[in-house]
Motif scaffolding. Structure first.
Motif, PDB file in Angstrom:
ATOM      1  N   SER A 134      -6.465   2.477  -1.013  1.00  0.00           N
ATOM      2  CA  SER A 134      -5.101   2.920  -1.250  1.00  0.00           C
ATOM      3  C   SER A 134      -4.620   2.396  -2.589  1.00  0.00           C
ATOM      4  O   SER A 134      -5.037   1.330  -3.038  1.00  0.00           O
ATOM      5  N   LEU A 155      -5.098  -1.717   1.690  1.00  0.00           N
ATOM      6  CA  LEU A 155      -5.020  -2.049   0.267  1.00  0.00           C
ATOM      7  C   LEU A 155      -6.005  -3.179  -0.015  1.00  0.00           C
ATOM      8  O   LEU A 155      -5.948  -4.239   0.631  1.00  0.00           O
ATOM      9  N   ARG A 191       0.846  -1.195   0.000  1.00  0.00           N
ATOM     10  CA  ARG A 191       0.000   0.000   0.000  1.00  0.00           C
ATOM     11  C   ARG A 191       0.880   1.243   0.000  1.00  0.00           C
ATOM     12  O   ARG A 191       1.922   1.289   0.659  1.00  0.00           O
TER      13      ARG A 191
END
Length: 279
Positions: free
Chosen positions: A220, A141, A134
């Motif tokens: 993200s 993520l 991420r």
């Protein structure tokens, strides 16, 4: 033809510079020309002696990629899994290099392809791993993981490590993956801090295609790091595919000890009591 051996040295460690000077002098005494990276002008470099830790060896592999030059590492780092000898054994490394008394072991690499949402394609490669991480440490993520073109699972996570057996003792190990013997033909998928019931490390075939999709709904974007050295930004909607590399890395081996011994030595594992031996 003049024999040439490449010396690749950790740039900031004085002990590496000192050892390189001694090794270079000894090579010259034996009729071999030591060269530096900026003196490479062809493929007639028979060996690279690398002074540093695993990071220096990974950088050395970048420089020699495409030349089939084997690398022999002299460890000046902490663990040094890729290194073949410690710095106090440098004289033996020179002796074996002069007499060409070593074997060459080919290690699997990874070829990495990142396709961005706009269709742009970026390519890279790795010896240890490609890690999908991420880019915002405060956000999760969201990824989908697939193998051989079939979806396997989706989950939120800090990242996913896609590794070779060589890389199983590097980032993949820190993420909770298994140690895989380097002569095993396989690749690893290791989720990092995944929020899912089924998010276990996976061992897949060397012919497989490992895929990670950064979902469009992800909180993200991602960064794809190859051996922690080469970065590709992968925003939501990107697709990452990793396959066995077309070009292996070649390591010069001086010792015939099995990988088990290396593992015990590098991790200082207790073996007291094995078959009644030890103290």
């Amino acid at each position: 033809m003049t024999r040439r051996i490449l010396l690749q040295v950790h740039p900031t460690r004085p002990e590496a510079q000192e050892a390189a000077a001694l090794i270079g002098a000894e090579l010259r005494r034996n009729g071999i020309t030591p060269i530096s990276e900026d003196e490479i002008d062809g493929d007639d470099v028979e060996l690279s002696i690398v002074l540093g830790g695993d990071g220096t060896i990974l950088r050395a592999a970048e420089v020699t990629r495409g030349r089939r030059t084997p690398l022999v590492g002299v460890n000046l780092g902490h663990v040094g899994f890729l290194a073949e000898s410690e710095v106090e054994e440098a004289a033996d490394v020179v002796r074996r290099a002069v007499s060409r008394d070593y074997t060459v072991e080919e290690r699997m690499t990874l070829d990495v392809t990142v396709t961005l949402p706009d269709g742009t394609v970026h390519s890279s490669w790795a010896i240890n791993e490609a890690s999908v991480e991420r880019d915002d440490r405060s956000r999760m993520l969201e990824v989908a993981v697939g193998i051989d073109g079939r979806g396997l699972s989706t989950f939120g996570c800090d990242g996913v490590v896609l590794a070779t057996p060589t890389g199983s003792t590097a980032y993949a190990f820190s993420a909770g993956g298994p140690v895989v013997w380097p002569d095993v033909e396989a690749m690893l998928v290791v989720p990092i801090s995944a929020h899912a019931l089924f998010a276990r490390p996976l061992v897949v075939a060397p012919t497989s295609t490992m895929a990670v999709e950064v979902l469009a709904r992800s909180f993200s974007g991602a960064q794809v790091w190859c051996d922690g050295r080469r970065r590709i930004d992968a925003p939501p909607g990107s697709q990452i595919e990793v396959v066995r590399g077309a070009e292996p890395v070649r390591l010069a081996r001086l010792h015939t000890a099995p990988f088990t011994d290396r593992l015990v030595r590098k991790f200082d594992l207790p073996v007291s009591g094995w078959r009644g031996g030890g103290s």
